[in-house]
Design an enzyme around this catalytic site. Structure first.
Site, PDB file in Angstrom:
ATOM      1  N   TYR A 154       0.987  -1.158   0.027  1.00 33.00           N
ATOM      2  CA  TYR A 154      -0.118   0.092   0.089  1.00 33.00           C
ATOM      3  C   TYR A 154       0.857   1.197   0.153  1.00 33.00           C
ATOM      4  CZ  TYR A 154      -3.808   3.009   1.447  1.00 33.00           C
ATOM      5  OH  TYR A 154      -4.695   4.144   1.433  1.00 33.00           O
ATOM      6  N   TYR A 157       1.503   5.727   6.616  1.00 38.55           N
ATOM      7  CA  TYR A 157       2.155   4.907   5.762  1.00 38.55           C
ATOM      8  C   TYR A 157       3.546   4.280   6.352  1.00 38.55           C
ATOM      9  CZ  TYR A 157       5.428   3.669   1.894  1.00 38.55           C
ATOM     10  OH  TYR A 157       6.238   2.996   0.874  1.00 38.55           O
TER      11      TYR A 157
HETATM   12  N1  LIG Z   1       7.429   4.439  -4.390  1.00 38.73           N
HETATM   13  C1  LIG Z   1       8.435   4.800  -3.661  1.00 38.73           C
HETATM   14  O1  LIG Z   1       8.790   6.074  -3.845  1.00 38.73           O
HETATM   15  C2  LIG Z   1       8.879   3.892  -2.518  1.00 38.73           C
HETATM   16  C3  LIG Z   1       9.834   4.777  -1.560  1.00 38.73           C
HETATM   17  C4  LIG Z   1      10.304   3.801  -0.572  1.00 38.73           C
HETATM   18  C5  LIG Z   1      10.016   2.511  -0.723  1.00 38.73           C
HETATM   19  N2  LIG Z   1       9.017   1.860  -1.476  1.00 38.73           N
HETATM   20  C6  LIG Z   1       8.551   0.586  -1.288  1.00 38.73           C
HETATM   21  O2  LIG Z   1       9.095  -0.067  -2.415  1.00 38.73           O
HETATM   22  C7  LIG Z   1       8.219  -0.999  -2.810  1.00 38.73           C
HETATM   23  C8  LIG Z   1       7.512  -1.072  -4.391  1.00 38.73           C
HETATM   24  O3  LIG Z   1       7.161   0.208  -4.371  1.00 38.73           O
HETATM   25  P1  LIG Z   1       6.506   0.484  -5.766  1.00 38.73           P
HETATM   26  O4  LIG Z   1       6.788   2.146  -6.039  1.00 38.73           O
HETATM   27  O5  LIG Z   1       7.091  -0.362  -6.992  1.00 38.73           O
HETATM   28  O6  LIG Z   1       5.065   0.650  -5.830  1.00 38.73           O
HETATM   29  P2  LIG Z   1       3.661   0.998  -6.775  1.00 38.73           P
HETATM   30  O7  LIG Z   1       4.177   1.229  -7.862  1.00 38.73           O
HETATM   31  O8  LIG Z   1       2.778   1.874  -6.193  1.00 38.73           O
HETATM   32  O9  LIG Z   1       3.210  -0.558  -6.703  1.00 38.73           O
HETATM   33  C9  LIG Z   1       2.650  -1.013  -5.592  1.00 38.73           C
HETATM   34  C10 LIG Z   1       2.051  -2.436  -6.120  1.00 38.73           C
HETATM   35  O10 LIG Z   1       1.434  -2.901  -4.910  1.00 38.73           O
HETATM   36  C11 LIG Z   1       0.197  -3.685  -5.435  1.00 38.73           C
HETATM   37  N3  LIG Z   1      -0.918  -3.832  -4.411  1.00 38.73           N
HETATM   38  C12 LIG Z   1      -1.174  -2.910  -3.530  1.00 38.73           C
HETATM   39  N4  LIG Z   1      -2.237  -3.355  -2.883  1.00 38.73           N
HETATM   40  C13 LIG Z   1      -2.460  -4.654  -3.172  1.00 38.73           C
HETATM   41  C14 LIG Z   1      -3.120  -5.589  -2.340  1.00 38.73           C
HETATM   42  N5  LIG Z   1      -4.169  -5.462  -1.564  1.00 38.73           N
HETATM   43  N6  LIG Z   1      -2.786  -6.685  -2.820  1.00 38.73           N
HETATM   44  C15 LIG Z   1      -1.860  -7.248  -3.982  1.00 38.73           C
HETATM   45  N7  LIG Z   1      -1.186  -6.169  -4.360  1.00 38.73           N
HETATM   46  C16 LIG Z   1      -1.189  -4.902  -3.982  1.00 38.73           C
HETATM   47  C17 LIG Z   1      -0.334  -2.789  -6.601  1.00 38.73           C
HETATM   48  O11 LIG Z   1      -1.044  -3.505  -7.407  1.00 38.73           O
HETATM   49  P3  LIG Z   1      -1.960  -2.907  -8.400  1.00 38.73           P
HETATM   50  O12 LIG Z   1      -1.123  -2.927  -9.488  1.00 38.73           O
HETATM   51  O13 LIG Z   1      -3.117  -4.054  -8.750  1.00 38.73           O
HETATM   52  O14 LIG Z   1      -2.708  -1.762  -7.988  1.00 38.73           O
HETATM   53  C18 LIG Z   1       1.038  -2.432  -7.116  1.00 38.73           C
HETATM   54  O15 LIG Z   1       1.574  -3.410  -8.063  1.00 38.73           O
HETATM   55  C19 LIG Z   1       7.001  -1.179  -1.685  1.00 38.73           C
HETATM   56  O16 LIG Z   1       7.301  -1.905  -0.857  1.00 38.73           O
HETATM   57  C20 LIG Z   1       7.186   0.390  -1.315  1.00 38.73           C
HETATM   58  O17 LIG Z   1       6.580   0.546   0.074  1.00 38.73           O
HETATM   59  C21 LIG Z   1       8.321   2.871  -2.355  1.00 38.73           C
END
Ligand SMILES: NC(=O)c1ccc[n+]([C@@H]2O[C@H](COP(=O)([O-])OP(=O)(O)OC[C@H]3O[C@@H](n4cnc5c(N)ncnc54)[C@H](OP(=O)(O)O)[C@@H]3O)[C@@H](O)[C@H]2O)c1
Length: 293
Positions: free
Chosen positions: A58, A122
Site C-alpha cells: 500500500y 504509511y
Molecule cells: N514508491 C516509492 O517512492 C517508494 C519509496 C520507498 C519504498 N518503497 C517501497 O518499495 C516497494 C515497491 O514500491 P513501488 O513504487 O513499486 O509501488 P507501486 O508502484 O505503488 O506498486 C504497488 C504495487 O502493490 C500492489 N498492491 C497494492 N495493494 C495490493 C493488494 N491488496 N494486494 C496485492 N497487491 C497490491 C499494486 O497492485 P495493483 O497494480 O493491482 O494496484 C502495485 O502493483 C514497496 O514496498 C514500497 O513501500 C517505495
C-alpha cells in the site's frame, strides 16, 4: 533450478524485476490479495520457489492516513504471512521498506540501526512490516529504499513531465532531501544482493539500505528532469521552476525532511551499490525518448 516468486505485478519495482527475471512466477493482486493476509498462506503453498520477492505494498502515502488498517494489513500482516511461509521452507524473503520509517530529523544519512520514528501512517505500516518479519526470523532481507520511479509509473518524474507540458510555472518542494531511485537499478542490485546472500555460509538476514547514490531535493530532481526533457526535444510549456518550502503544500501525511539513507552496509556485506541518481535519471529519460519497438 527453482524459480523466484514475485508478489505484485503492476508496480514500478515489480515491472523492473519482471524484465530481469523472465522465468519468475509473478502473482498479481487477483492471485495474491495482500489485503487478505489470512488467505495468503494457502496461495503461497501452491508454489515451490527458490525465494520470494515482495514488491507489492500500500503506497498511497496520503490516503493511508484514513486507511491505516488496510495499509497495515497489506504492508505488515501479509508480509508477516510471507515470512512465516519462507521460514518454514527455509527460503529467503526479500521485502522492501522505506525512508519514511525515519522522522527526517538532522542532515546526515540514516543508518540501518538508527531508531525509526515514522511521521505518518504509511511509515508506521511499513515499520510494522519490518518488525513482523524480523520477529518471525528465518532468512530475510528488508531493503529500505527511497523515492522510486521508472519510465512508466505513476511517479514524480512523470508528474513533472506532465505538468511541465501544461504549465509555465512549477513550484516544487526544496526542503526534503533524498535519493531518487531508478527501479531497474534497484532490481538489478537486489538480484546481486540475493545471489551473494544465498552463497554465504550463514544467510545475512537483516535490514539494509539500497538506493541510488547521492541526494537532492524534489526541486533539484525536477530541475534535472526538465533539463533532460529539453535536451531530448520534448515539448514543454514550463518557463520557471520555483523552489518552495514544504509548509506551502498542506497534505494529509507529514513527510520527513531528511530521507538520506546510508548504503554502506550493503556495500560492505554484499559488495553491491547502485549508480548515482543522475545516472539513473539519464538512463530513464533516454528510455522515455526512445520510441518503443
Ligand atoms: N514508491 C516509492 O517512492 C517508494 C519509496 C520507498 C519504498 N518503497 C517501497 O518499495 C516497494 C515497491 O514500491 P513501488 O513504487 O513499486 O509501488 P507501486 O508502484 O505503488 O506498486 C504497488 C504495487 O502493490 C500492489 N498492491 C497494492 N495493494 C495490493 C493488494 N491488496 N494486494 C496485492 N497487491 C497490491 C499494486 O497492485 P495493483 O497494480 O493491482 O494496484 C502495485 O502493483 C514497496 O514496498 C514500497 O513501500 C517505495
Amino acid at each position: 533450478m527453482k524459480p523466484l516468486l514475485i508478489i505484485g505485478s503492476g508496480g514500478q519495482l515489480a515491472r523492473a524485476f519482471a524484465e530481469l527475471c523472465p522465468d519468475a512466477i509473478i502473482l498479481d493482486r487477483s492471485k495474491a490479495d495482500l489485503s487478505q493476509p489470512h488467505n495468503l498462506t494457502e496461495t503461497l503453498e501452491k508454489y515451490d520457489p527458490a525465494a520470494v520477492i515482495n514488491t507489492a505494498a500500500y503506497t498511497q502515502v496520503d490516503n493511508a492516513e484514513a486507511e491505516e488498517g488496510l495499509a497495515t494489513a497489506i504492508n505488515a500482516q501479509s508480509p508477516a504471512a510471507m515470512a512465516i511461509y519462507c521460514a518454514a521452507k527455509h527460503i529467503p524473503l526479500v521485502h522492501f521498506s522505506t525512508d519514511y520509517v525515519f522522522d527526517g530529523s538532522g542532515d546526515t544519512p540514516w543508518h540501518e540501526d538508527d531508531t525509526p520514528a515514522p511521521l505518518n501512517a504509511y511509515g508506521r505500516s511499513k515499520l510494522a512490516g519490518e518488525d513482523a518479519i524480523t520477529h518471525v526470523g528465518g532468512r530475510y532481507l528488508i531493503l529500505r529504499t527511497s523515492w522510486l520511479y521508472d519510465a512508466r509509473g505513476k511517479n514524480f518524474l512523470n508528474t513533472i513531465l506532465r505538468l511541465a507540458a501544461e504549465r509555465e510555472e512549477l513550484r516544487i518542494v526544496d526542503d526534503q532531501f533524498g535519493a531518487p531511485t531508478y527501479t531497474p537499478h534497484l532490481a538489478n542490485a537486489v538480484l546481486d544482493v540475493l545471489d551473494v546472500a544465498m552463497e554465504l555460509p550463514k544467510f545475512p538476514s537483516g535490514v539494509y539500505h539500497l538506493c541510488n547514490q547521492g541526494y537532492t531535493t524534489w526541486y533539484g530532481f525536477a530541475t534535472a528532469i526538465i533539463i533532460h526533457a529539453r535536451r531530448l526535444g520534448m515539448q514543454l510549456k514550463v518557463r520557471s521552476i520555483i523552489p518552495t518550502p514544504t509548509s506551502e503544500y498542506p497534505v494529509p501525511a507529514k513527510r520527513p525532511h531528511n530521507s538520506r539513507l546510508d548504503c554502506s552496509k550493503a556495500l560492505s556485506q554484499f559488495g553491491v551499490s547502485l549508480p548515482t541518481w543522475q545516472e539513473g535519471l539519464a538512463e530513464c529519460m533516454e528510455l522515455k525518448s526512445t520510441p518503443r519497438a
